[in-house]
Design a protein around this motif. Structure first.
Motif, PDB file in Angstrom:
ATOM      1  N   GLN A  36       2.404   8.508  21.519  1.00 22.48           N
ATOM      2  CA  GLN A  36       1.988   7.532  20.508  1.00 22.48           C
ATOM      3  C   GLN A  36       1.507   6.243  21.164  1.00 22.48           C
ATOM      4  N   ASP A  37       2.225   5.775  22.183  1.00 19.79           N
ATOM      5  CA  ASP A  37       1.834   4.543  22.878  1.00 19.79           C
ATOM      6  C   ASP A  37       0.446   4.665  23.498  1.00 19.79           C
ATOM      7  N   THR A  38       0.108   5.864  23.965  1.00 13.76           N
ATOM      8  CA  THR A  38      -1.211   6.081  24.573  1.00 13.76           C
ATOM      9  C   THR A  38      -2.312   6.048  23.520  1.00 13.76           C
ATOM     10  N   LEU A  39      -2.029   6.633  22.352  1.00 14.01           N
ATOM     11  CA  LEU A  39      -3.080   6.825  21.341  1.00 14.01           C
ATOM     12  C   LEU A  39      -3.268   5.648  20.389  1.00 14.01           C
ATOM     13  N   LYS A  40      -2.192   4.878  20.129  1.00 18.86           N
ATOM     14  CA  LYS A  40      -2.239   3.943  18.999  1.00 18.86           C
ATOM     15  C   LYS A  40      -3.315   2.864  19.127  1.00 18.86           C
ATOM     16  N   SER A  41      -3.675   2.506  20.354  1.00 19.79           N
ATOM     17  CA  SER A  41      -4.684   1.446  20.520  1.00 19.79           C
ATOM     18  C   SER A  41      -6.092   1.931  20.196  1.00 19.79           C
ATOM     19  N   THR A  42      -6.273   3.250  19.968  1.00 19.02           N
ATOM     20  CA  THR A  42      -7.622   3.785  19.698  1.00 19.02           C
ATOM     21  C   THR A  42      -7.920   3.911  18.207  1.00 19.02           C
ATOM     22  N   LEU A  43      -6.949   3.587  17.338  1.00 21.97           N
ATOM     23  CA  LEU A  43      -7.123   3.824  15.897  1.00 21.97           C
ATOM     24  C   LEU A  43      -7.999   2.757  15.250  1.00 21.97           C
ATOM     25  N   GLY A  44      -8.888   3.183  14.363  1.00 16.81           N
ATOM     26  CA  GLY A  44      -9.594   2.249  13.488  1.00 16.81           C
ATOM     27  C   GLY A  44     -10.882   1.676  14.048  1.00 16.81           C
ATOM     28  N   GLU A 448       3.474   3.520   6.744  1.00 18.10           N
ATOM     29  CA  GLU A 448       2.848   2.214   6.958  1.00 18.10           C
ATOM     30  C   GLU A 448       2.320   2.037   8.376  1.00 18.10           C
ATOM     31  N   ILE A 449       2.549   3.014   9.254  1.00 16.62           N
ATOM     32  CA  ILE A 449       2.049   2.898  10.631  1.00 16.62           C
ATOM     33  C   ILE A 449       0.528   2.802  10.657  1.00 16.62           C
ATOM     34  N   ILE A 450      -0.152   3.483   9.732  1.00 18.50           N
ATOM     35  CA  ILE A 450      -1.626   3.492   9.751  1.00 18.50           C
ATOM     36  C   ILE A 450      -2.176   2.090   9.454  1.00 18.50           C
ATOM     37  N   PRO A 451      -1.844   1.451   8.296  1.00 18.57           N
ATOM     38  CA  PRO A 451      -2.367   0.093   8.076  1.00 18.57           C
ATOM     39  C   PRO A 451      -1.848  -0.909   9.111  1.00 18.57           C
ATOM     40  N   ARG A 452      -0.594  -0.746   9.563  1.00 22.94           N
ATOM     41  CA  ARG A 452      -0.053  -1.696  10.547  1.00 22.94           C
ATOM     42  C   ARG A 452      -0.837  -1.631  11.863  1.00 22.94           C
ATOM     43  N   GLN A 453      -1.118  -0.410  12.305  1.00 18.68           N
ATOM     44  CA  GLN A 453      -1.832  -0.267  13.581  1.00 18.68           C
ATOM     45  C   GLN A 453      -3.292  -0.703  13.444  1.00 18.68           C
ATOM     46  N   LEU A 454      -3.888  -0.480  12.273  1.00 17.79           N
ATOM     47  CA  LEU A 454      -5.256  -0.969  12.035  1.00 17.79           C
ATOM     48  C   LEU A 454      -5.306  -2.484  12.181  1.00 17.79           C
ATOM     49  N   CYS A 455      -4.287  -3.170  11.632  1.00 13.44           N
ATOM     50  CA  CYS A 455      -4.211  -4.637  11.747  1.00 13.44           C
ATOM     51  C   CYS A 455      -4.054  -5.063  13.201  1.00 13.44           C
ATOM     52  N   GLU A 456      -3.127  -4.437  13.901  1.00 14.51           N
ATOM     53  CA  GLU A 456      -2.842  -4.849  15.278  1.00 14.51           C
ATOM     54  C   GLU A 456      -4.042  -4.616  16.192  1.00 14.51           C
ATOM     55  N   ASN A 457      -4.760  -3.510  15.983  1.00 14.39           N
ATOM     56  CA  ASN A 457      -5.936  -3.244  16.814  1.00 14.39           C
ATOM     57  C   ASN A 457      -7.067  -4.223  16.524  1.00 14.39           C
ATOM     58  N   SER A 462      -0.202  -8.348  11.096  1.00 14.97           N
ATOM     59  CA  SER A 462       0.139  -7.175  10.293  1.00 14.97           C
ATOM     60  C   SER A 462       1.221  -7.493   9.258  1.00 14.97           C
ATOM     61  N   ILE A 463       2.136  -8.406   9.585  1.00 14.76           N
ATOM     62  CA  ILE A 463       3.225  -8.733   8.646  1.00 14.76           C
ATOM     63  C   ILE A 463       2.649  -9.368   7.379  1.00 14.76           C
ATOM     64  N   GLU A 464       1.737 -10.310   7.566  1.00 16.08           N
ATOM     65  CA  GLU A 464       1.150 -11.016   6.411  1.00 16.08           C
ATOM     66  C   GLU A 464       0.337 -10.064   5.539  1.00 16.08           C
ATOM     67  N   LEU A 465      -0.538  -9.284   6.174  1.00 24.25           N
ATOM     68  CA  LEU A 465      -1.428  -8.410   5.393  1.00 24.25           C
ATOM     69  C   LEU A 465      -0.665  -7.267   4.727  1.00 24.25           C
ATOM     70  N   LEU A 466       0.334  -6.718   5.407  1.00 21.79           N
ATOM     71  CA  LEU A 466       1.115  -5.650   4.790  1.00 21.79           C
ATOM     72  C   LEU A 466       1.949  -6.162   3.621  1.00 21.79           C
TER      73      LEU A 466
END
Length: 548
Positions: A36-44, A448-457, A462-466
Motif C-alpha cells: 500500500q505504501d508503494t502504491l498510494k502516492s500514484t492514486l488520482g 474513506e481511504i480513496i478520498p483521503r489519499q486523493l486529497c493527500e496526493n 484531507s481532514i478539512e475536506l473529508l
C-alpha cells in the motif's frame, strides 16, 4: 507394563520454515501495508509516477497499479494476493487497479487492532462479508441508469466516463482529444462482442501527443520489401484485396535438398521446373483481378517485380495480428493455396488504400472498410517511454468505455460514492450489537481511504475536506465528492465525473475477498530446496504414538 521407544516419522524437510498463530496474521497484514505504501502516492489526478528499473536495465515510468505490481518482484506470499487482485481487476474491468489494492490494505490495517486484541479472525471475516454485501446492495440502489438514451447523449456519456478514467493519467491535459479517440475506437467494434483486441495500437516516436491518429479501418507499418517495390502503385480506390498464407519466393536449392546430376541439362530442368511453379502461382493470382496482395509469408524479388510490372501492390511478411484484423475489416479469406480462387467470396475490398508517411515510418492504410469491426490508433509522442504510458492509459479508458456500453449504470466519482457508502454503513452499524458493530465501522472507515489519499496526493488538507464531505452526505447530498481543480468539494454528478458502477462493485468484492483470504491464513510453511547431493531428505521429526 513395558514401553517401547517411540520411533520418529519424517514429516517436513529439515530447514522448512513454519510460522503460525496471531503473529503470522499480523506479519501478513504488514506485508500488504508495505505494498500500500508503494502504491498510494500514484492514486488520482495528482498521483505521482514511479520509475522502475528491471533486472535487464529497462526502465518503466507509470502510475498504473497493475503495471507497477507486475514489474515489482514481490516475494512475500501474502503480498502476492494483492498482485493477483490487481491483475484480475485489470483483466475484468481495466481500471481501478490501484484502488482495489488500497482498499484491501486499508481493510486489513483497520482489522489489525482486533487481531492484536485477540479477536477471532473468523468473527472479523463474518463482519467483513456482511459489510461488503451491504455496500454492494447500496451501490445498486444509488447507481443511475443511463439506458435508452439517444445516440448523441450516449456518446457524450461515454466521453465523460473516458475523461474520468484519464484524469489520473499522463494524458489528462489532452483528455478531450484522447477521450474522443477512445470512444470512436470502441464504437467501431461489434456491439455484441466488443473485443478490445481488434483495436490495433501502433507507436511512432516523435511529434506531439495530439498528432496521434484514429483510423476507421486497418493500418500497419510497411513490411520488408525487395527491389521493384517502389515501382508499385501506392494508392487505390475500391481495390480488390487478396490475403494469402503462401510463399512467393524462389528458394536456393542448397537450402532445401541435395540433387545429384550428371549433365548441365538436368540442372536446367530443375531450375525450369521451379521457375514454372512460381510463375504458375503468380499467373493464377493475376487472373483473380486483385489489386493488392498480402501474405504472412515472404514475397520475393521476382514476385515483387512481377506485380510492379502489372500495377499491383504487394506486402509480404505481414504479421498474423495485422492480417487477421485486415481480413475482418475488408472481408474475404486468408488462403493457403492460389488454386480455384473464388473471386466473389475470397477477395476483400475497401473504399481507399494508400501508403502514407507518418513520422519516420511508412504505413499501409485501409480505410472505408465495408465490414469495419476493427480500427487502428497510431500514437505519437516525444519518446517511446511516453508512448508506452499513453498506451497503458488508453487501455484503461478503452476498458471503462467498453464496460459503460455493456453496463449503463454509473455512479459519481471523485470519492463521492465511497463517502456515501461509508455514511450508510455507519448508520447500519448502529442497528448491530456486539463485535460485529466494530468490524462494520472499521469497514466504513476503510472506504474513506480513496478520498483521503486523493486529497493527500493533491497536497490538500484531507481532514478539512473529508469533514465537509461527511457533513454534506449526512444531509443526503449523495453526489458530493472532491473537486481537486478548485481545492474544494462539488456535486460530481453535475460536473460529469462519472464511473461505471461495475468498476466499484468489482473493486469492493475483490478487495474484501483478498482481505478475508489474508485474515484466514494463520500458518505459513515455506519449503527449502532439496539437498543438492540427492538422497532421502533429512527432516523434522514427530514422535509416533506408542503401539503403532
Amino acid at each position: 507394563m513395558s514401553y517401547r521407544q517411540t520411533p520418529t516419522i519424517v514429516v517436513l524437510q529439515e530447514g522448512t520454515d513454519t510460522s503460525q498463530g496471531r503473529g503470522q496474521i499480523i506479519s501478513n497484514i504488514n506485508a500488504c501495508l508495505a505494498i500500500q505504501d508503494t502504491l498510494k502516492s500514484t492514486l488520482g489526478p495528482f498521483g505521482s509516477d514511479l520509475l522502475m528499473v528491471g533486472s535487464d536495465g529497462k526502465t518503466t515510468i507509470t502510475n498504473d497499479g497493475a503495471t507497477i505490481l507486475k514489474k515489482l518482484d514481490v516475494v512475500h506470499p501474502a503480498a502476492k494476493i494483492l498482485v493477483d487482485i490487481s491483475r484480475s481487476q485489470d483483466c475484468e474491468i481495466g481500471d481501478g487497479t490501484t484502488s482495489v489494492c488500497l482498499l484491501a490494505s486499508e481493510i486489513l490495517k483497520n482489522c489489525k487492532p482486533f487481531i492484536e486484541e485477540g479477536m477471532s479472525s473468523h468473527s472479523i471475516i463474518k463482519g467483513l462479508r456482511e459489510s461488503c454485501n451491504y455496500v454492494i446492495e447500496k451501490i445498486k440502489d444509488l447507481e443511475i441508469n443511463l439506458d435508452e438514451k439517444p445516440l448523441d447523449e450516449e456518446y457524450d456519456m461515454l466521453i465523460k466516463c473516458a475523461l474520468t478514467a484519464m484524469n489520473s493519467k499522463i494524458i489528462q491535459q489532452n483528455g478531450k482529444f484522447y477521450s474522443k479517440l477512445v470512444v470512436d475506437s470502441v464504437l467501431t467494434l461489434d456491439r455484441d462482442d466488443l473485443d478490445e483486441n481488434l483495436i490495433g495500437i501502433k507507436k511512432i516516436p516523435g511529434g506531439a501527443m495530439e498528432d496521434s491518429l484514429f483510423i476507421k479501418g486497418v493500418g500497419f507499418k510497411k513490411t520488408f520489401s525487395y527491389a521493384g517495390f517502389e515501382q508499385q502503385p501506392k494508392k487505390f480506390i475500391n481495390p480488390k484485396i487478396l490475403s494469402l498464407n503462401v510463399e512467393l519466393e524462389l528458394k536456393a536449392e542448397k537450402d532445401n535438398a541435395e540433387v545429384r546430376i550428371e549433365k548441365v541439362e538436368d540442372y536446367q530442368k530443375i531450375v525450369d521446373a521451379e521457375w514454372g511453379i512460381i510463375m504458375d502461382k503468380l499467373n493464377k493470382i493475376i487472373e483473380t483481378g486483385c489489386n493488392i496482395v498480402l501474405s504472412k509469408l515472404p514475397i520475393g524479388d521476382l514476385a515483387t517485380q512481377f506485380f510492379a510490372d502489372r500495377g499491383i501492390f504487394c506486402a509480404g511478411r505481414v504479421s498474423n495480428d495485422d492480417l487477421e484484423r485486415t481480413n475482418k475489416a475488408v472481408g474475404g479469406s486468408i488462403l493457403t493455396s492460389v488454386n480455384d480462387i473464388n473471386k466473389e467470396i475470397e477477395l476483400g475490398t475497401c473504399e481507399k488504400f494508400e501508403e502514407l508517411q507518418i513520422g519516420s515510418e511508412r504505413f499501409n492504410i485501409f480505410s472505408g472498410c465495408p465490414l469495419t469491426k476493427t480500427c487502428t490508433l497510431i500514437l505519437r509522442g516525444g519518446s517511446i517511454k511516453i508512448i508506452d504510458e499513453i498506451e497503458r492509459s488508453l487501455h484503461d479508458a478503452i476498458m471503462i468505455v467498453k464496460r459503460a456500453l455493456k453496463n449503463k449504470q454509473i455512479v459519481s466519482g471523485g470519492g463521492a460514492i465511497e463517502m456515501e457508502l461509508s455514511k450508510n454503513l455507519r448508520d447500519y452499524s448502529h442497528s448491530i450489537k456486539g463485535k460485529r458493530q466494530l468490524i462494520i465501522q472499521s469497514f466504513a472507515k476503510s472506504l474513506e481511504i480513496i478520498p483521503r489519499q486523493l486529497c493527500e496526493n493533491a497536497g490538500l488538507d484531507s481532514i478539512e475536506l473529508l469533514n465537509k464531505l461527511r457533513n454534506l452526505h449526512a444531509n443526503n447530498e449523495i453526489n458530493f465528492g472532491l473537486d481537486l481543480d478548485n481545492d474544494n468539494v462539488s456535486n460530481n454528478f453535475e460536473k460529469f465525473i462519472w464511473e461505471p458502477s461495475v468498476v466499484k462493485i468489482n473493486a469492493l468484492q475483490s478487495a474484501t475477498e483478498a482481505a478475508i483470504l489474508v485474515l484466514s491464513v494463520d500458518e505459513t510453511i515455506q519449503n527449502k530446496e532439496n539437498d543438492a547431493q540427492g538422497g532421502a531428505p533429512r527432516g523434522r521429526g514427530m514422535p509416533m504414538p506408542a503401539g503403532m
